[in-house]
Design a protein around this motif. Structure first.
Motif, PDB file in Angstrom:
ATOM      1  N   ALA A  88     -33.249  -5.129 -56.321  1.00  0.00           N
ATOM      2  CA  ALA A  88     -32.756  -4.488 -55.211  1.00  0.00           C
ATOM      3  C   ALA A  88     -33.742  -3.104 -55.228  1.00  0.00           C
ATOM      4  N   ARG A  89     -33.719  -2.634 -53.988  1.00  0.00           N
ATOM      5  CA  ARG A  89     -34.254  -1.148 -53.746  1.00  0.00           C
ATOM      6  C   ARG A  89     -33.535  -0.389 -52.665  1.00  0.00           C
ATOM      7  N   VAL A  90     -33.871   0.984 -52.796  1.00  0.00           N
ATOM      8  CA  VAL A  90     -33.065   1.728 -51.697  1.00  0.00           C
ATOM      9  C   VAL A  90     -33.921   1.760 -50.433  1.00  0.00           C
ATOM     10  N   GLY A  91     -33.315   1.093 -49.393  1.00  0.00           N
ATOM     11  CA  GLY A  91     -34.027   0.914 -48.284  1.00  0.00           C
ATOM     12  C   GLY A  91     -34.059   2.219 -47.439  1.00  0.00           C
ATOM     13  N   GLY A  92     -33.246   3.194 -47.445  1.00  0.00           N
ATOM     14  CA  GLY A  92     -33.022   4.145 -46.834  1.00  0.00           C
ATOM     15  C   GLY A  92     -31.814   4.967 -47.124  1.00  0.00           C
ATOM     16  N   VAL A  93     -31.547   6.294 -46.716  1.00  0.00           N
ATOM     17  CA  VAL A  93     -30.347   7.236 -46.929  1.00  0.00           C
ATOM     18  C   VAL A  93     -30.262   7.938 -45.715  1.00  0.00           C
ATOM     19  N   ASP A  94     -29.141   7.830 -44.974  1.00  0.00           N
ATOM     20  CA  ASP A  94     -28.759   8.728 -43.826  1.00  0.00           C
ATOM     21  C   ASP A  94     -27.722   9.725 -44.295  1.00  0.00           C
ATOM     22  N   VAL A  95     -27.818  10.805 -43.877  1.00  0.00           N
ATOM     23  CA  VAL A  95     -26.682  11.826 -44.232  1.00  0.00           C
ATOM     24  C   VAL A  95     -26.331  12.469 -42.676  1.00  0.00           C
ATOM     25  N   ARG A  96     -25.272  12.515 -42.380  1.00  0.00           N
ATOM     26  CA  ARG A  96     -24.657  13.066 -40.964  1.00  0.00           C
ATOM     27  C   ARG A  96     -23.439  14.021 -41.390  1.00  0.00           C
ATOM     28  N   THR A  97     -23.368  14.950 -40.517  1.00  0.00           N
ATOM     29  CA  THR A  97     -22.409  15.799 -40.500  1.00  0.00           C
ATOM     30  C   THR A  97     -21.863  16.280 -38.964  1.00  0.00           C
ATOM     31  N   ILE A  98     -20.908  17.085 -38.928  1.00  0.00           N
ATOM     32  CA  ILE A  98     -20.865  17.608 -37.430  1.00  0.00           C
ATOM     33  C   ILE A  98     -20.567  19.200 -37.673  1.00  0.00           C
ATOM     34  N   LEU A  99     -21.343  19.738 -36.662  1.00  0.00           N
ATOM     35  CA  LEU A  99     -21.167  21.383 -36.959  1.00  0.00           C
ATOM     36  C   LEU A  99     -20.525  21.982 -35.515  1.00  0.00           C
ATOM     37  N   ASP A 100     -19.804  23.016 -35.735  1.00  0.00           N
ATOM     38  CA  ASP A 100     -19.469  23.757 -34.591  1.00  0.00           C
ATOM     39  C   ASP A 100     -20.002  25.073 -34.784  1.00  0.00           C
ATOM     40  N   MET A 101     -20.727  25.043 -33.637  1.00  0.00           N
ATOM     41  CA  MET A 101     -21.692  26.385 -33.871  1.00  0.00           C
ATOM     42  C   MET A 101     -20.907  27.580 -33.577  1.00  0.00           C
TER      43      MET A 101
END
Length: 152
Positions: A100-113
């Motif tokens: 196997a291999r790492v096909g991708g990594v997504d990181v997300r969050t939410i920000l309140d300005m």
């Protein structure tokens, strides 16, 4: 060092484990970054690694005093989480000889300005982060073997 001269990742990681077991100080790293303001809120960070100097710039949107000369600091923060996850998982898969291999990594969050701007009742930090890691079958492996290869 060419790929032909580079030890296998399993050999390299096992050698490093043995060295740290003999002398735990070998496992202590002290990474650093030196950041400075270039202009307004446009910043630059510089560091040395692998005997070379690296630099990257960050900035903010126009309405937050920036000139949009580089990604925002938050984008770098999210990228660093993604790079760390990708690196550690990829090393683990390679060391184990996993199909196997790492096909991708997504990181997300939410920000309140509002938090950044001091608006009452708003959070000054992201309340959560989600890290999605895609593991891909590298050699037509059985999906069950793939799951076992990435559990740790």
């Amino acid at each position: 060092m060419s790929n032909a001269q580079r030890p296998s990742i399993a050999t390299g990681m096992n050698d490093l484990r043995s060295a740290i077991a003999r002398d735990p100080r070998r496992g202590i790293m002290r990474p650093w970054i030196s950041a400075r303001v270039v202009d307004g809120v446009h910043g630059a960070a510089e560091f040395e690694q692998y005997g070379r100097r690296f630099r990257f710039d960050c900035d903010e949107a126009h309405e937050r005093g920036g000139s949009e000369a580089g990604p925002s600091p938050m984008r770098y923060f999210l990228a660093s989480i993604a790079f760390c996850a990708q690196g550690w998982i990829a090393k683990s898969l390679l060391e184990r000889g996993a199909p196997a291999r790492v096909g991708g990594v997504d990181v997300r969050t939410i920000l309140d300005m509002g938090g950044e701007l001091g608006v009452p009742g708003t959070s000054i930090h992201p309340p959560w982060f989600v890290v999605d890691v895609r593991i891909e079958d590298a050699r037509g492996a059985d999906p069950d073997a793939l799951v076992l290869a990435v559990q740790y």
